[in-house]
Design an enzyme around this catalytic site. Structure first.
Site, mmCIF file in Angstrom:
data_model
loop_
_atom_site.group_PDB
_atom_site.id
_atom_site.type_symbol
_atom_site.label_atom_id
_atom_site.label_comp_id
_atom_site.label_asym_id
_atom_site.label_seq_id
_atom_site.Cartn_x
_atom_site.Cartn_y
_atom_site.Cartn_z
ATOM 1 N N HIS A 1 0.857 -1.192 0.000
ATOM 2 C CA HIS A 1 0.000 0.000 0.000
ATOM 3 C C HIS A 1 0.885 1.232 0.000
ATOM 4 C CE1 HIS A 1 -3.188 2.799 1.023
ATOM 5 N NE2 HIS A 1 -4.004 1.863 0.612
ATOM 6 N N ASP B 1 -7.966 -5.403 0.002
ATOM 7 C CA ASP B 1 -8.429 -6.306 -1.056
ATOM 8 C C ASP B 1 -8.066 -7.761 -0.814
ATOM 9 O OD1 ASP B 1 -9.606 -4.310 -2.655
ATOM 10 O OD2 ASP B 1 -7.636 -3.692 -3.358
HETATM 11 N N1 CMC Z 1 4.199 -7.833 -4.619
HETATM 12 C C1 CMC Z 1 5.542 -7.783 -4.795
HETATM 13 N N2 CMC Z 1 6.267 -6.654 -4.713
HETATM 14 C C2 CMC Z 1 5.614 -5.508 -4.455
HETATM 15 C C3 CMC Z 1 4.226 -5.478 -4.258
HETATM 16 C C4 CMC Z 1 3.512 -6.703 -4.341
HETATM 17 N N3 CMC Z 1 2.170 -6.725 -4.169
HETATM 18 N N4 CMC Z 1 3.827 -4.218 -4.014
HETATM 19 C C5 CMC Z 1 4.934 -3.476 -4.058
HETATM 20 N N5 CMC Z 1 6.025 -4.243 -4.314
HETATM 21 C C6 CMC Z 1 7.423 -3.805 -4.381
HETATM 22 C C7 CMC Z 1 7.679 -3.040 -5.665
HETATM 23 O O1 CMC Z 1 8.173 -3.875 -6.679
HETATM 24 C C8 CMC Z 1 8.701 -2.008 -5.213
HETATM 25 O O2 CMC Z 1 9.974 -2.643 -5.165
HETATM 26 P P1 CMC Z 1 11.316 -1.746 -5.445
HETATM 27 O O3 CMC Z 1 11.342 -0.707 -4.371
HETATM 28 O O4 CMC Z 1 12.396 -2.757 -5.361
HETATM 29 O O5 CMC Z 1 11.130 -1.163 -6.806
HETATM 30 C C9 CMC Z 1 8.304 -1.694 -3.771
HETATM 31 O O6 CMC Z 1 7.607 -2.869 -3.314
HETATM 32 C C10 CMC Z 1 7.394 -0.489 -3.643
HETATM 33 O O7 CMC Z 1 6.305 -0.684 -4.530
HETATM 34 P P2 CMC Z 1 5.658 0.472 -5.385
HETATM 35 O O8 CMC Z 1 4.892 -0.133 -6.505
HETATM 36 O O9 CMC Z 1 6.699 1.495 -5.731
HETATM 37 O O10 CMC Z 1 4.685 1.103 -4.291
HETATM 38 P P3 CMC Z 1 3.479 2.051 -4.579
HETATM 39 O O11 CMC Z 1 3.221 2.758 -3.328
HETATM 40 O O12 CMC Z 1 3.741 2.873 -5.803
HETATM 41 O O13 CMC Z 1 2.294 1.043 -4.952
HETATM 42 C C11 CMC Z 1 0.592 -0.584 -4.698
HETATM 43 C C12 CMC Z 1 1.375 0.564 -4.042
HETATM 44 C C13 CMC Z 1 -0.625 -0.893 -3.837
HETATM 45 C C14 CMC Z 1 0.091 -0.140 -6.078
HETATM 46 C C15 CMC Z 1 1.500 -1.823 -4.826
HETATM 47 O O14 CMC Z 1 1.908 -2.257 -3.548
HETATM 48 C C16 CMC Z 1 0.844 -2.968 -5.587
HETATM 49 O O15 CMC Z 1 0.924 -3.011 -6.810
HETATM 50 N N6 CMC Z 1 0.165 -3.917 -4.869
HETATM 51 C C17 CMC Z 1 -0.582 -4.973 -5.529
HETATM 52 C C18 CMC Z 1 -1.931 -4.445 -6.015
HETATM 53 C C19 CMC Z 1 -2.884 -4.193 -4.874
HETATM 54 O O16 CMC Z 1 -3.067 -5.015 -3.989
HETATM 55 N N7 CMC Z 1 -3.562 -3.035 -4.921
HETATM 56 C C20 CMC Z 1 -4.598 -2.671 -3.919
HETATM 57 C C21 CMC Z 1 -4.177 -1.511 -3.085
HETATM 58 S S1 CMC Z 1 -5.178 -1.303 -1.591
HETATM 59 C C22 CMC Z 1 -6.776 -0.901 -2.110
HETATM 60 C C23 CMC Z 1 -6.845 0.332 -2.913
HETATM 61 O O17 CMC Z 1 -6.509 1.406 -2.420
HETATM 62 O O18 CMC Z 1 -7.285 0.271 -4.041
#
Ligand code: CMC
Length: 424
Positions: free
Chosen positions: A302, A359
């Protein structure tokens, strides 16, 4: 707080600092470009406050979520969704009279115009219900006054809150080829939705209390989450003076993405995939750690929560209780728990502070209620609707409101002469 100082090209600029009611610090850069000709770059807006807001507070480090000051745990325990809608939109908990009047208005605006039923005929049975929901919400602006006059806005808020669940249930009925079920005035908000989803012309659906309560909990937990992607979209579209229906339709589209609300559908699809693959959850945890695999653990991570998501905690407990009460044994719940356990001990997830989000367990509950997977994100939209409405309303009343118009760092070609086609 003292002002921040910025030195750029040898010149010093002072940027006012401020703190919110929970002590969060901000640096005000509204005059930055005018004074320094520089802009701030912040892809993904991770460090950018787009507005002042008094609706929802989140402390991601401590796993705190409060609507209008009330902790999510207390609202989850004691509030009905309609009370939470009122709280978010109007800023205070309703009195008995206020709640009765609000519920009555919602009940009497639940029907959609008969002509709108014809729209459903045009969609293929395979249409994703999120596409239908966004299109139909946008289409509401063809039936009601949308000049953003206060009295129209007030009524449109009620209309949208009342009708969205009817549209959602009709979209489902259309997808399975069953007759639409009209809302019944004697039923609660949640009960009415379940009735419209599951009643048949030949057999009314008696809504089990356990499912009514489970749906209520899900909607309460999704009701607002401050400046997330879809809410920011609603605000951005609203900032151009677009009408309420158009703004919310845009929010629905933003929510659909798998990194946002669409993740709940993807979580169940992921669990089904792992289950069908023999249940080897460790293999998928390893895949999620390997960027080259392109696989992410859906329902994990998140932008704001870096400790735990309080909504996920509440939903995990609820999933256990509801499945037990229904006598349902869902192998996907066990699989989800194993996956969580392994991930939470893994250095990769610990270092990156990746925890289950809202989720991760919601889909298990929706499944137990008989809601099909491609309706999950629609359920999220129904829950998030009061949040979108509250933010849209707050934006309209904000004296600092300006059209949302970010800038950019241009990295393209510098000026060059056009070459006529014959000479290329
Ligand atoms: N599985 C594996 N690695 C992950 C995941 C995951 N679910 N989420 C983040 N990472 C890694 C990502 O690769 C990155 O690594 P690095 O720093 O080495 O590049 C690091 O963790 C930070 O991730 P980010 O994508 O830069 O973080 P963000 O804040 O931009 O994205 C997120 C947040 C929710 C989009 C992301 O964690 C994600 O894609 N999660 C899976 C999809 C998901 O469950 N979404 C629902 C969010 S909660 C409900 C809502 O608000 O809609």
């Amino acid at each position: 707080m003292t002002a921040a100082k910025l030195t750029l090209d040898g010149r010093e600029f002072e940027l006012p600092a401020e703190s919110g009611s929970e002590g969060e610090k901000i640096i005000d850069i509204t005059r930055l470009r005018a004074e320094s000709m520089a802009i701030a770059l912040d892809p993904g807006f991770g460090n950018t406050g787009a507005c002042r807001s008094a609706i929802t507070f989140i402390d991601g480090e401590r796993g705190i979520l409060r609507y209008r000051g009330y902790p999510i745990e207390e609202l989850a325990r004691g509030a009905r969704f309609t009370e939470v809608c009122f709280l978010l939109i109007y800023g205070h908990l309703p009195t008995r009279d206020e709640l009765d009047q609000f519920r009555e208005k919602l009940t009497y605006h639940t029907l959609i115009h008969e002509d709108m039923k014809k729209f459903f005929e045009g969609y293929p049975p395979s249409a994703h219900p999120m596409a239908i929901l966004s299109a139909m919400v946008s289409a509401l602006s063809t039936y009601y006054p949308v000049d953003n006059a206060d009295e129209n806005v007030d009524l449109n808020i009620i209309r949208l809150l009342a009708k969205a669940k009817t549209i959602a249930a009709f979209a489902y009925k259309k997808s399975i080829g069953q007759a639409f079920q009209y809302p019944r005035n004697a039923l609660s908000y949640t009960g009415n939705f379940l009735h419209m989803m599951f009643s048949l012309n030949t057999e009314p659906y008696e809504v089990p209390q356990v499912l009514d309560d489970a749906l209520n909990l899900l909607l309460v937990l999704h009701a607002d989450h401050e400046q997330n992607c879809s809410t920011s979209t609603v605000r951005l579209v609203g900032s151009s003076d677009a009408n309420l229906f158009a703004s919310v339709a845009a929010g629905i589209c933003a929510l659909w993405g798998p990194l946002h609300g669409g993740a709940n559908q993807r979580v169940i699809e992921m669990l089904q995939l792992i289950h069908a693959d023999g249940g080897n959850h460790r293999k998928y945890v390893d895949m999620a750690k390997d960027k080259a695999s392109g696989f992410r653990l859906m329902g994990f991570g998140h932008r704001v929560y870096k400790n735990f998501d309080p909504r996920a905690k509440l939903l995990k407990e609820a999933a256990d209780q509801v499945l037990h009460q229904l006598g349902v044994d869902d192998p996907l719940l066990d699989l989800a728990k194993h996956l969580e356990e392994v991930a939470l001990k893994d250095d990769y997830f610990l270092e990156k502070k990746l925890y289950p989000n809202v989720d991760f367990y919601s889909g298990i509950l929706y499944r137990a209620m008989g809601i099909p997977t491609d309706m999950f994100t629609v359920m999220f939209a129904l829950g998030r609707l009061p949040g979108w409405l509250a933010h849209w309303k707050e934006l309209r009343q904000d004296p600092e409101r300006r059209i949302g118009r970010p800038r950019q760092l241009y990295t393209g070609e510098t000026e060059r002469a056009f070459v006529p086609l014959a000479k290329r």
